[in-house]
Every structure is written in C-alpha cells, then in structure tokens.
Design a protein around this motif. Structure first.
Motif, PDB file in Angstrom:
ATOM      1  N   LYS A 121      17.863  -5.273  11.310  1.00  0.00           N
ATOM      2  CA  LYS A 121      18.163  -5.185  12.739  1.00  0.00           C
ATOM      3  C   LYS A 121      17.533  -3.931  13.359  1.00  0.00           C
ATOM      4  CE  LYS A 121      21.960  -5.296  16.057  1.00  0.00           C
ATOM      5  NZ  LYS A 121      23.387  -5.604  16.264  1.00  0.00           N
ATOM      6  N   ASP A 130      20.107 -12.797  12.544  1.00  0.00           N
ATOM      7  CA  ASP A 130      20.784 -13.758  11.662  1.00  0.00           C
ATOM      8  C   ASP A 130      19.798 -14.799  11.136  1.00  0.00           C
ATOM      9  OD1 ASP A 130      23.211 -12.513  11.931  1.00  0.00           O
ATOM     10  OD2 ASP A 130      24.035 -13.962  13.359  1.00  0.00           O
ATOM     11  N   ASN A 189      16.063  -3.651  26.037  1.00  0.00           N
ATOM     12  CA  ASN A 189      16.759  -4.816  26.600  1.00  0.00           C
ATOM     13  C   ASN A 189      15.850  -6.019  26.820  1.00  0.00           C
ATOM     14  OD1 ASN A 189      19.510  -3.811  26.905  1.00  0.00           O
ATOM     15  ND2 ASN A 189      18.605  -2.382  28.368  1.00  0.00           N
ATOM     16  N   SER A 211      18.987  -9.606  24.812  1.00  0.00           N
ATOM     17  CA  SER A 211      20.370  -9.141  24.958  1.00  0.00           C
ATOM     18  C   SER A 211      20.933  -8.862  23.561  1.00  0.00           C
ATOM     19  CB  SER A 211      21.212 -10.211  25.655  1.00  0.00           C
ATOM     20  OG  SER A 211      21.404 -11.312  24.776  1.00  0.00           O
ATOM     21  N   PRO A 212      22.042  -8.111  23.477  1.00  0.00           N
ATOM     22  CA  PRO A 212      22.653  -7.883  22.159  1.00  0.00           C
ATOM     23  C   PRO A 212      22.947  -9.192  21.418  1.00  0.00           C
ATOM     24  CG  PRO A 212      23.644  -6.422  23.773  1.00  0.00           C
ATOM     25  CD  PRO A 212      22.719  -7.348  24.537  1.00  0.00           C
ATOM     26  N   GLU A 213      23.396 -10.208  22.158  1.00  0.00           N
ATOM     27  CA  GLU A 213      23.694 -11.495  21.535  1.00  0.00           C
ATOM     28  C   GLU A 213      22.419 -12.154  21.010  1.00  0.00           C
ATOM     29  OE1 GLU A 213      24.666 -10.573  24.641  1.00  0.00           O
ATOM     30  OE2 GLU A 213      26.777 -10.191  24.207  1.00  0.00           O
ATOM     31  N   GLU A 214      21.360 -12.133  21.816  1.00  0.00           N
ATOM     32  CA  GLU A 214      20.089 -12.731  21.396  1.00  0.00           C
ATOM     33  C   GLU A 214      19.522 -11.998  20.182  1.00  0.00           C
ATOM     34  OE1 GLU A 214      18.443 -14.372  25.713  1.00  0.00           O
ATOM     35  OE2 GLU A 214      18.059 -12.301  25.120  1.00  0.00           O
ATOM     36  N   ASP A 229      21.156 -10.390  17.880  1.00  0.00           N
ATOM     37  CA  ASP A 229      21.924 -10.762  16.689  1.00  0.00           C
ATOM     38  C   ASP A 229      21.527 -12.154  16.183  1.00  0.00           C
ATOM     39  OD1 ASP A 229      23.296  -8.406  16.356  1.00  0.00           O
ATOM     40  OD2 ASP A 229      25.047  -9.047  17.503  1.00  0.00           O
ATOM     41  N   LEU A 230      21.258 -13.080  17.098  1.00  0.00           N
ATOM     42  CA  LEU A 230      20.849 -14.423  16.683  1.00  0.00           C
ATOM     43  C   LEU A 230      19.502 -14.397  15.954  1.00  0.00           C
ATOM     44  CD1 LEU A 230      21.919 -16.477  19.841  1.00  0.00           C
ATOM     45  CD2 LEU A 230      22.904 -16.648  17.548  1.00  0.00           C
TER      46      LEU A 230
END
Ligand code: HEM
Length: 54
Positions: free
Chosen positions: A12, A46, A34, A37-40, A42-43
């Motif tokens: 990461k 992953d 940015n 996004s933090p969510e993107e 992480d995806l």
C-alpha cells in the motif's frame, strides 16, 4: 508482489506515494495526491495482494 512485499501495508505504501521510494519515479502518488479515494486505494491494494503465484 507477495514475493517482493512482506506485508500488505508495504504494498500500500508504494501505491500511496511511490516518490517516497524513488524520487525520480514516473508513477503518480495515488494516495497522497487523492488520485484515488481511500476506498479505491484499498480496493486496488486488495486486488493486487490477492494475485498469488504459488
Ligand atoms: C492504479 C495504478 C497503478 C498501480 C496500482 C501501480 C502499482 C505499482 C507498484 C506496486 C509498483 C512496484 C513494483 C515493484 O515493486 O516491482 C510500481 C512501480 C512503478 N510504477 Fe506503478 N502503478 C500504477 C500506475 C502507474 C502509472 C500511471 C505509472 C506511470 C505513468 C507508473 C509507473 C511506475 C514505475 C515507473 C514503476 C517502477 C518503480 C519506480 O520507478 O518507482 N505506475 N507500480
């Protein structure tokens, strides 16, 4: 990637800001700037972490 990175956090970190590891890199700092996004982010992490070569 799993052979190269001991932990998901290390993977990461380079995607968050590759310039931390290579100031000359052409790779954009996806987290720090940015772009994702933090969510993107992480995806993406992953997904890459899930690709496993036995
Ligand atoms: C979501 C998109 C991207 C992801 C997930 C990603 C991920 C990574 C990862 C994990 C590494 C380390 C490879 C290793 O350790 O062997 C890396 C290296 C690298 N990436 Fe990306 N990358 C992305 C997009 C880009 C883009 C758009 C560029 C250039 C325009 C780029 C340029 C590079 C370069 C040149 C390296 C080699 C090491 C360095 O110069 O820092 N990447 N990338």
């Amino acid at each position: 990637m799993r052979a190269k990175y001991q932990t998901k956090a290390q993977l990461k970190a380079i995607i968050w800001d590759a310039t931390e590891f290579n100031p000359q890199t052409s790779m954009p700092p996806f987290g720090k700037n940015n772009i994702l996004s933090p969510e993107e982010l992480d995806l993406v992490v992953d997904y890459i972490w899930s690709i496993n070569t036995p």
